[in-house]
Design a protein around this motif. Sequence first.
Motif: not given
Length: 415
Positions: A349-371
Amino acid sequence: MSKNDPLSLLRDFTISKKPITLVAANGTLVTELTEATDVVFADDKQTFKFPRSTPTNYRRGASDETYTLETLLFLLQRAHLSVAEYSLEGAQKGIQIVSILDKRLVLDYLTGVTATSANIIYLPSETSKRPGDDVVDDTQGEASKKQKTGAQSGHGDDSDVLRMIISRERLARTTASVLRGNKSFANIQKIGIGILLKSKSKDDKAAVAKKPDSRQPGAPVPSSTAAARPPTSSNPSAKPSSQVKSKSSSSRIPIIIIPAAVTSMLTMYNIKQLLEDQLFVDSQEIRNKGAPKPNRLVIERRQKANEAHKTPYHVIDSVDHLRPEDWDRVVCVFTTGAEWQFKKWKWQKPLELFAHVKGFYCKWADEQPKDTIKTWNVEMLSLNRHRRHADRATVTEFWDSLQSWCLANKPHLAY
């Protein structure tokens, strides 16, 4: 205050999270402030370049001295450090630091928490112009227009009086300025830094003194015969010390997991070039050249610019070969925003995963992140589609953030 002065530009670029470029004397881009000679503020409209020692309009406490651009930029880069660590690193690098009393006020102003500060010095040319001076009513008579124009041009008596008043203006005392007082504690900071440096030197000497010297009488002499001798039957499970040491070292190497999808911006083809060489290359270009896909990568990084030792990081895109004890070494996960990426993981589960590790999301500067990303505890890294020289700032931001997280959450690892 002008929008083109270094203090305003540093505040605007910090609030809008625009990259600030450091340039060395030979014109190359650098990441360490001590290696740079100039600081460049560049966006799509215009570019401003200042020597790093340029004084700003921010006054140091109650004195007439002002902070330099180098001092304020170093504070922003080391805002996550404690006062002792910040002061010690500033002394080691030879960079003047912001006083303890001013630190929070300066950070609040530069990050946009406060709109102004009582310590900012406004030049007379910036305050002498009042709102409405440039507005001329068309219904006024010619005599009135000439009188106002003459006053603005500085030839009238009113202008002389105004300049005299402005030259004698002083900042009003506020509750904040009264509590700060008019005494400087710079000497106390120097004494504290000296104590920290002496303490560190004593610890280093004590560590060296504890190591046995094989040249001294009575010291154990390593035997090549004993080292080469295989385990005896009385202890068949015994292993050579070199193997035990190697296993102990590898069990402390941090692990970074990236997406396995071929459509991901970061794959096993280009992650090493981005995190080590600080340059983004499209994965498809590397695949077109026929390069094989590696199963595991080792990325090495110096934690400090003048440090000879390089810290290794293992990078993988599959967790199939991870042992249960290896999950404790996972410090970072790059995600594409798809929850199926975590299938068969220790934490699914993302909620549990990113409580134990550091999470990063890489994207282009001119685009919006996913919901879905907006609801996860991940940090976004934005890369420009065409400006490859800006990759260095993004990668530096990634390493600084990851190192801070490791210090706070997994200090037992060899990072």
